[in-house]
Design a protein around this motif. Structure first.
Motif, PDB file in Angstrom:
ATOM      1  N   ALA A 199      -6.336  -3.835  12.242  1.00  0.00           N
ATOM      2  CA  ALA A 199      -4.844  -3.332  12.451  1.00  0.00           C
ATOM      3  C   ALA A 199      -4.894  -1.916  12.191  1.00  0.00           C
ATOM      4  N   MET A 200      -4.275  -1.107  13.281  1.00  0.00           N
ATOM      5  CA  MET A 200      -4.132   0.167  13.061  1.00  0.00           C
ATOM      6  C   MET A 200      -3.111   0.554  12.193  1.00  0.00           C
ATOM      7  N   SER A 201      -2.161  -0.337  12.126  1.00  0.00           N
ATOM      8  CA  SER A 201      -1.107   0.174  11.136  1.00  0.00           C
ATOM      9  C   SER A 201      -1.389   0.065   9.792  1.00  0.00           C
ATOM     10  N   LEU A 202      -2.223  -0.906   9.635  1.00  0.00           N
ATOM     11  CA  LEU A 202      -2.624  -1.169   8.322  1.00  0.00           C
ATOM     12  C   LEU A 202      -3.633   0.064   8.041  1.00  0.00           C
ATOM     13  N   LEU A 203      -4.613   0.102   8.989  1.00  0.00           N
ATOM     14  CA  LEU A 203      -5.652   1.257   8.454  1.00  0.00           C
ATOM     15  C   LEU A 203      -4.956   2.425   8.137  1.00  0.00           C
ATOM     16  N   TYR A 204      -3.924   2.848   9.093  1.00  0.00           N
ATOM     17  CA  TYR A 204      -3.215   4.034   8.844  1.00  0.00           C
ATOM     18  C   TYR A 204      -2.473   4.085   7.500  1.00  0.00           C
ATOM     19  N   GLU A 205      -1.961   3.275   7.066  1.00  0.00           N
ATOM     20  CA  GLU A 205      -1.519   3.258   5.895  1.00  0.00           C
ATOM     21  C   GLU A 205      -2.385   3.316   4.526  1.00  0.00           C
ATOM     22  N   CYS A 206      -3.479   2.419   4.781  1.00  0.00           N
ATOM     23  CA  CYS A 206      -4.466   2.677   3.876  1.00  0.00           C
ATOM     24  C   CYS A 206      -5.073   4.211   3.687  1.00  0.00           C
ATOM     25  N   ILE A 207      -5.283   4.814   4.616  1.00  0.00           N
ATOM     26  CA  ILE A 207      -5.788   6.075   4.712  1.00  0.00           C
ATOM     27  C   ILE A 207      -4.500   7.069   3.999  1.00  0.00           C
ATOM     28  N   ASN A 208      -3.513   6.894   4.278  1.00  0.00           N
ATOM     29  CA  ASN A 208      -2.560   7.707   3.649  1.00  0.00           C
ATOM     30  C   ASN A 208      -2.337   7.559   2.125  1.00  0.00           C
ATOM     31  N   ILE A 260       0.702  -1.049  -0.023  1.00  0.00           N
ATOM     32  CA  ILE A 260       0.080  -0.147  -0.063  1.00  0.00           C
ATOM     33  C   ILE A 260       0.877   1.432  -0.126  1.00  0.00           C
ATOM     34  N   LYS A 261       2.037   1.162   0.733  1.00  0.00           N
ATOM     35  CA  LYS A 261       2.954   2.344   0.692  1.00  0.00           C
ATOM     36  C   LYS A 261       3.392   2.525  -0.796  1.00  0.00           C
ATOM     37  N   LEU A 262       3.630   1.274  -1.271  1.00  0.00           N
ATOM     38  CA  LEU A 262       4.312   1.405  -2.793  1.00  0.00           C
ATOM     39  C   LEU A 262       3.307   2.045  -3.780  1.00  0.00           C
ATOM     40  N   PHE A 263       1.940   1.823  -3.615  1.00  0.00           N
ATOM     41  CA  PHE A 263       0.742   2.255  -4.321  1.00  0.00           C
ATOM     42  C   PHE A 263       0.806   3.792  -4.220  1.00  0.00           C
ATOM     43  N   GLY A 264       1.034   4.354  -2.840  1.00  0.00           N
ATOM     44  CA  GLY A 264       0.999   5.558  -2.603  1.00  0.00           C
ATOM     45  C   GLY A 264       2.130   6.276  -3.419  1.00  0.00           C
ATOM     46  N   ALA A 265       3.430   5.645  -3.638  1.00  0.00           N
ATOM     47  CA  ALA A 265       4.356   6.307  -4.382  1.00  0.00           C
ATOM     48  C   ALA A 265       3.923   6.301  -5.941  1.00  0.00           C
ATOM     49  N   LEU A 266       3.301   5.358  -6.256  1.00  0.00           N
ATOM     50  CA  LEU A 266       3.017   5.100  -7.686  1.00  0.00           C
ATOM     51  C   LEU A 266       1.682   5.988  -8.333  1.00  0.00           C
ATOM     52  N   THR A 267       0.729   6.086  -7.670  1.00  0.00           N
ATOM     53  CA  THR A 267      -0.439   6.843  -8.075  1.00  0.00           C
ATOM     54  C   THR A 267      -0.033   8.104  -8.697  1.00  0.00           C
ATOM     55  N   PRO A 268       0.826   8.995  -7.942  1.00  0.00           N
ATOM     56  CA  PRO A 268       1.137  10.268  -8.660  1.00  0.00           C
ATOM     57  C   PRO A 268       1.402  10.117 -10.219  1.00  0.00           C
ATOM     58  N   LEU A 269       2.211   9.024 -10.590  1.00  0.00           N
ATOM     59  CA  LEU A 269       2.585   8.895 -12.035  1.00  0.00           C
ATOM     60  C   LEU A 269       1.466   8.246 -12.793  1.00  0.00           C
ATOM     61  N   GLU A 270       0.410   7.759 -12.176  1.00  0.00           N
ATOM     62  CA  GLU A 270      -0.607   7.135 -12.935  1.00  0.00           C
ATOM     63  C   GLU A 270      -1.834   7.257 -12.530  1.00  0.00           C
ATOM     64  N   PRO A 271      -2.695   8.359 -12.625  1.00  0.00           N
ATOM     65  CA  PRO A 271      -4.122   8.432 -11.839  1.00  0.00           C
ATOM     66  C   PRO A 271      -4.756   7.583 -12.005  1.00  0.00           C
ATOM     67  N   ARG A 272      -4.799   6.629 -13.329  1.00  0.00           N
ATOM     68  CA  ARG A 272      -5.838   5.616 -13.412  1.00  0.00           C
ATOM     69  C   ARG A 272      -5.718   4.419 -12.422  1.00  0.00           C
ATOM     70  N   LEU A 273      -4.454   4.371 -12.161  1.00  0.00           N
ATOM     71  CA  LEU A 273      -4.019   3.491 -10.871  1.00  0.00           C
ATOM     72  C   LEU A 273      -4.875   3.880  -9.636  1.00  0.00           C
ATOM     73  N   GLY A 274      -4.961   5.126  -9.514  1.00  0.00           N
ATOM     74  CA  GLY A 274      -5.367   5.466  -8.350  1.00  0.00           C
ATOM     75  C   GLY A 274      -6.934   5.128  -8.077  1.00  0.00           C
ATOM     76  N   LYS A 275      -7.762   5.513  -9.317  1.00  0.00           N
ATOM     77  CA  LYS A 275      -8.965   5.354  -9.332  1.00  0.00           C
ATOM     78  C   LYS A 275      -9.498   3.642  -9.145  1.00  0.00           C
ATOM     79  N   LYS A 276      -8.571   2.785  -9.482  1.00  0.00           N
ATOM     80  CA  LYS A 276      -8.794   1.287  -9.317  1.00  0.00           C
ATOM     81  C   LYS A 276      -8.596   1.277  -7.681  1.00  0.00           C
TER      82      LYS A 276
END
Lengths: 1042, 191
Positions: free
Chosen positions: A273-282, A243-259
């Motif tokens: 798990a709060m840690s997972l929740l937090y990263e998802c939100i991020n 999920i952290k990786l996706f956070g780094a990838l989405t700025p490059l490919e907005p369509r990925l973000g929508k999915k």
């Protein structure tokens, strides 16, 4: 023989110290530890000279311990390698540990290790190889990487998962030292993403995340694989990484973000798990930032994030609070309104006992202020400032006070007298600050932009000039004198007692040169002002006295060692002496003929008038790019040489000279339309042959030149940042404002003793608000006639009921050329660390070769057909899967939902029709405990609730009730009872309460432990001897991840 | 990436230091000292994240720590690690230590620093998280201990006898008495 060995062993070992003895010895020699250790090192050196490997091993183990205490043990490098090469695992492990602790990657010793390490890597015993890999990961050098890359790659396909896992991680270290290995190793690494062993999988994810973090664009084609992993995996640790990786990838490919939005929201709803929740939100935040427009229902996602973050911030766990605020600040940048709804919460965090949390809350503050609460907030910040112990924190507070007041051209400041008072109070803080210059700028800005407050300002500044003492040189607060001197000079007309101010300025003081220079300059302004009054009053003796006085005092500045001060003071003296001479001639005449009317000679009058004219004219704020407004005068050729270019003296410089000539030609062709100078005509031919590289190089050279040239106007980053904020707050009236529930009257009454000057304004404002509430009688206090006068100016249409009215108007018009916006900044280059090994890893990977469909699915959407639908369809599958379980009579709903599916995700449009049915049968994801049960309802709510017509909502509610019954019955009951209109909200509350409950349980558990811990701590305080025996008491917090 | 793992006690004495990037010994000590100063002045009820620590990396780095009784466990990580995840990792580490040493206390870490290193190397390798499942970690550690025991076998018998003698409850003074070196003649004595 053997007997001898054993005996030798026995004798040696009998009297050798082992590690335990060493530690014990060090503890017993606390007073002369260094001496004891040096004797030990001598002993170790003796031991290392012996042949017996166990003795050496023991010595190396001791060295490792000594290294931790800060002693250099690199001299034993060779012995360490000897121990590493032992065939016994025990020794090997000790050797590799020592090596990992002390070997430097540049060490030449490492050359000796290559073959030994290769042997260990290929050892039959997996732990030999494991130990070697662990050690190697700490000291691997470029040479070792090159030589061992193949062996490690072979280990990546070992039959033992333990080795595969370690080898995969090891490859990352190899890549860093030897980037050439990345390309050949990548296919294998990618393979490991789908390894049967979850540990290996996780390691591969880990490595690719690290690689992709620095060069994300090369890894975009892997997105489908990660997407699949994300939707199927239950390993939270790996999910977080993905999920952290996706956070780094989405700025490059907005369509990925929508999915991503949908599966991420599902995870947010389902995970405990709060840690997972937090990263998802991020990551959802990152997605929403990257697709700020074009998402039909992203406000729902934002709401969800903000809701969840609120839960985090409200939690009693300081860590969650901290992270919640951190994430909030990311939302604030793009969606300020959503955050403002939680103003109360954030303001409460300002008073938290934890400094880290206060700092995070401060970051959010600029989005929280309104006209109504600004004074109150600033008052609190000032209070914090007095109590703050660290100067860094105090500086931060000061900065924030100015930031929130100054944002959007003082949008929220209603009373500038108050603001100036605050600034003066900031200046007068005893501790000082490094933000003196910032305050000075604010003072100048306010004085220039707010004409009506000038009278107040000049008087305040006079006081400041009078009383301010330059104390410590370490802080830069003296900078404010610069502003103060300028203000009293520039707006001398507003001064009540200009002569007094003049005397203050003329007072000899120890100040930096640039401030004294301003003093002198403004002495002249004040002088001109006073001289004019003398003229008006026909007060010749007064004028003479004035001249003499100023001349006398300026002598002090004349002798200044600062050249600027000296020059200014001299010019001023000359000017005044000129006037004085004119006066003295007439003075003599008057003395001779006292009966004539005390006329001032016309020449003197002229001089005074001229002097006044020098400083006449209003200054207006100028935009950073205003220079563009100035038209290019006819006949000015900016590209022409002013002086002839220096002759070419060296052959080497001829090429650069060439470039320059070409540059001018191309500039004159493309740019201003000004004729190129005649001389360059002959070279025009060359300019046609410029290659793109040359052009680029020229452009870079030009930019460099511009940035180094002081005559180029550069936009200041601060100004553009401020204007970016200004854009954000365009329709500020829409922002809901909640009243702060603070009992101010009571508090103020209690603190009469320590009320500050600026508090007066706050109380006035509150009194006014109170009065307005009572009977809407707008009483103007007699004393405040000045303000009443200004009220004409304020523009009531934009104020909401109960908002404090602005007393002063800010001049926000900036002198700007047409077609130039403040925010188009030029310099956006990120800075590069030249030593970052990741730069070498920016390698275009031919992922296409082995994953053609994957590439297509993320880059080209429609052409590929079924293959490219695989990933999105799967996610649709999992959600539709849950739908299947539902009762048939909800058929209508379902159709509606599908409709929505199609609308919402235009990308999948063509996919939606067939795969939904297709995948229900084909793709049944194994129900993982954390995913399926809970998300099945949250999922559906998320999809539907936004589009369901109102009528359907009732329906939904009932369903909800059933669904969440087992999870939190009372919670949902209360939620429904309290007539919540929004279904989404309700559902979230249910979820959140469940979360909270769970967390509370953990909390109480933790508390108990803490109590017992602290109890034992107090015991240990008394019995210091048993300090070390104290158990760590670690069965405390939740391990939610693993 | 994890850049460093430090364990020190309430007085700043290092009990374990593992740097995944090379620093020379004096710099290591400085980092430990600085980290200790940053961490020790914080109350127990404030959050476990700290920004800064000028010596070890720039703004991208965070200190994430937990305080257990007399020991601080500090991880220095960059932004690619999840803050809460690392907190849990510290917990796993400590619980593993607890299992290995049976009610772990600071003394265990003092006298078995090498064992602690070996345990840590099963959790984190080269700054990356290797394994987070405690059962797997324990299994690996036990298997390795078994090998060590096997290797020790008979040849270690005298050593064990010695250490048994040494660990007998003899007053410290007696144990620390340095016996004079045996005359070379005795050592060289041939049977």
């Amino acid at each position: 023989m053997a007997l001898k060995k054993v005996k030798g062993n026995f004798f040696e070992r009998m009297f050798d110290k082992n590690l335990t003895d060493l530690v014990r010895g060090i503890r017993n020699n606390k007073d002369n530890e260094a001496k004891y250790i040096s004797t030990c090192i001598e002993e170790i050196k003796q031991e290392l000279r012996q042949d017996n490997i166990s003795v050496k091993c023991n010595a190396v183990a001791k060295l490792t311990y000594i290294q931790m205490l800060g002693y250099d043990i690199s001299w034993a490098g060779f012995n360490i390698i000897e121990v590493m090469s032992s065939s016994r695992f025990t020794c090997k492990r000790i050797g590799y540990l020592a090596a990992s602790q002390c070997f430097h990657p540049d060490s030449e010793l490492l050359m000796l290790t290559t073959n030994m390490i290769r042997k260990d890597l290929n050892s039959q015993n997996q732990y030999d190889a494991g130990v070697a890999l662990s050690g190697l990961s700490c000291f691997i050098s470029p040479d070792l990487s090159r030589d061992l890359a193949n062996d490690i790659m072979t280990l990546m396909s070992s039959t033992k998962p333990y080795l595969r896992m370690k080898a995969v991680l090891m490859m990352y270290k190899v890549f860093l030292r030897y980037p050439e290995a990345l390309r050949p190793a990548f296919p294998k690494l990618k393979e490991k993403l789908e390894d049967p062993d979850p540990g290996v999988q996780s390691a591969a994810v880990n490595v690719i995340c690290e690689l992709a973090r620095k060069n994300p664009k090369n890894y975009l084609p892997l997105a489908p694989i990660f997407f699949k992993l994300m939707t199927t995996s239950t390993n939270n640790w790996m999910l977080i990484k993905i999920i952290k990786l996706f956070g780094a990838l989405t700025p490059l490919e907005p369509r990925l973000g929508k999915k991503l939005i949908e599966p991420l929201t599902n995870l947010i709803h389902s995970t405990s798990a709060m840690s997972l929740l937090y990263e998802c939100i991020n990551t959802v935040i990152a997605v929403l930032i990257s697709i700020s427009s074009g998402m039909p229902n992203h406000s729902a996602s934002i709401q969800l994030c903000v809701q969840k973050l609120r839960i985090l911030i409200e939690d009693s766990d300081q860590n969650l609070k901290y992270l919640g605020l951190l994430a909030m600040s990311k939302i604030l940048k793009t969606h300020p309104k959503s955050v403002q709804a939680h103003k109360d919460l954030i303001l409460a965090c300002l008073d938290d006992k934890d400094e880290s949390i206060r700092l995070r809350a401060l970051d959010l503050l600029y989005g929280m202020v309104s006209k109504k609460n600004l004074m109150e907030i600033v008052k609190r910040l000032l209070g914090h400032m007095e109590r703050a112990e660290g100067s860094a924190y105090r500086d931060e507070l000061l900065y924030k006070v100015i930031e929130i007041c100054g944002q959007s051209s003082y949008l929220y400041v209603t009373n500038f007298e108050w603001y100036l008072t605050v600034l003066v109070e900031l200046i007068q803080l005893e501790a000082g600050s490094r933000h003196g210059r910032l305050i000075a700028e604010q003072l100048l800005d306010v004085a220039i932009r707010v004409p009506v407050v000038r009278q107040f300002a000049v008087n305040e500044m006079t006081n400041l000039l009078d009383t301010f003492t330059v104390s410590a040189q370490s802080n830069s607060m003296y900078e404010v004198l610069y502003a103060a001197a300028w203000i009293v000079g520039e707006f001398a007309g507003e001064l009540e007692d200009a002569e007094k101010t003049l005397n203050i300025l003329l007072r000899p003081r120890q100040l930096p040169g640039h401030i004294q220079g301003v003093y002198v300059q403004n002495v002249i302004k004040l002088f001109a002002r006073l001289a004019t009054t003398c003229l008006e009053l026909q007060d010749l003796p007064g004028l003479v006295r004035l001249c003499d006085h100023v001349l006398d005092k300026l002598q002090h500045f004349n002798g200044s060692s600062d050249i600027e001060v000296q020059e200014r003071a001299n010019s001023a003296c000359m000017l005044i002496e000129m006037l004085r001479n004119q006066l003295s001639t007439t003075n003599d005449a008057i003395a001779l003929d006292t009966t004539t009317e005390g006329g001032i000679p016309p020449l003197a009058i002229e001089i005074v008038q001229e002097m006044t004219l020098l400083f006449a004219g209003e200054l207006i704020p100028v935009a950073p790019k205003a220079q563009r407004k100035v038209p290019l005068p006819d006949g000015l050729d900016l590209d022409e040489w002013i002086n002839a270019p220096p002759p070419e003296d060296a052959a080497s410089s001829s090429s650069s000279e060439h470039d320059k000539d070409e540059l001018f030609v191309s500039a004159s062709q493309g740019g201003t339309g000004v004729e190129g100078s005649g001389g360059s005509g002959g070279k025009r031919r060359q300019s046609l042959e410029l290659t793109p590289e040359q052009l680029e190089r020229q452009r870079m050279a030009r930019l460099m030149e511009q940035s180094n040239n002081p005559h180029y106007l550069k936009s200041t980053p601060a100004a553009s940042g401020a204007s970016a904020n200004a854009d954000q707050y365009d329709n500020i009236d829409d922002i809901p404002i909640t009243e702060l529930p603070l009992d101010m009257e009571g508090v103020a009454a209690l603190r009469v003793g320590i009320t500050k000057r600026s508090d007066k304004y706050l109380q006035e404002q509150q009194a006014a608000a109170q009065g307005g509430k009572d009977g809407k009688k707008k009483h103007k206090k007699g004393k405040k006639s000045k303000k009443a006068k200004n009220k004409v100016a304020y523009n009531s249409s934009s104020e909401s009921e109960g908002e404090p009215k602005p007393l002063h108007i800010v001049n926000t018009t900036l002198d700007m050329p047409e077609g130039v916006s403040m925010s188009d900044s030029e310099d956006k280059d990120g800075k590069y660390d030249p030593n970052d090994p990741h730069r070498a890893l920016d390698i275009e990977l031919d992922i296409t070769e082995f994953e053609a469909p994957a590439v297509r699915s993320s880059s080209k959407k429609s052409a590929a057909g079924k293959e490219n639908l695989k990933v999105p369809a799967e996610s649709a599958g999992s959600s539709s899967n849950s739908k299947k379980d539902r009762k048939k009579d909800k058929d209508k709903d379902r159709k509606g939902k599908r409709e929505h599916h199609r609308e919402g995700k235009r990308e999948r449009k063509d996919a939606a029709a067939q795969p939904v049915i297709d995948l229900i049968d084909a793709d049944t994801p194994t129900p993982s405990p954390s995913h399926t049960s809970a998300p099945s309802n949250s999922n559906e709510n998320n999809n539907t609730s936004n589009v369901l017509p109102d009528a359907a909502k009732h329906h939904k509610k009932k369903k909800n009730k059933e669904k969440s019954r087992e999870a939190a019955t009372e919670a949902s009951a209360t939620a429904i009872g309290s007539s919540i209109v929004d279904v989404v909200e309700e559902d979230e509350q249910v979820a959140s309460k469940a979360h909270k409950k769970k967390h509370k349980k953990e909390k109480s558990h933790r508390k108990e432990k803490k109590a017992s811990e602290s109890a034992s701590a107090s015991v240990s305080a008394t019995v210091s001897a048993s300090d070390y025996e104290q158990p760590l008491g670690i069965s405390t917090p939740s391990k939610e991840i693993f | 990436m994890i850049k460093a793992i430090l364990v020190f006690n309430n007085h700043g004495k290092p009990r374990l230091s593992k740097f995944y990037q090379y620093f020379d010994e004096s710099l290591q000590q400085q980092i430990i000292k600085e980290t200790f100063q940053l961490v020790s002045k914080r109350d127990d009820n404030v959050c476990n994240f700290l920004e800064g620590g000028s010596l070890i990396g720039g703004s991208d780095y965070k200190l994430i720590y937990r305080h257990y009784a007399t020991l601080y466990f500090v991880f220095c990580v960059d932004s690619s690690e999840s803050e809460l995840g690392i907190l849990d990792l510290i917990q796993v580490f400590v619980e593993t230590l607890d299992k290995c040493f049976e009610n772990v206390c600071e003394l265990d870490l003092i006298f078995h620093a090498d064992a602690v290193h070996h345990i840590l190397s099963e959790l984190v390798m080269g700054g990356m998280v290797l394994q987070t499942n405690m059962n797997d970690i324990m299994a690996r550690i036990e298997e390795q201990n078994k090998i060590v025991k096997q290797e020790a076998g008979i040849s270690a018998a005298p050593a064990r006898a010695v250490s048994a003698v040494k660990s007998m409850n003899i007053p410290q003074q007696i144990k620390d008495i340095k016996l004079p070196d045996l005359p070379q003649a005795i050592k060289d004595f041939k049977f």
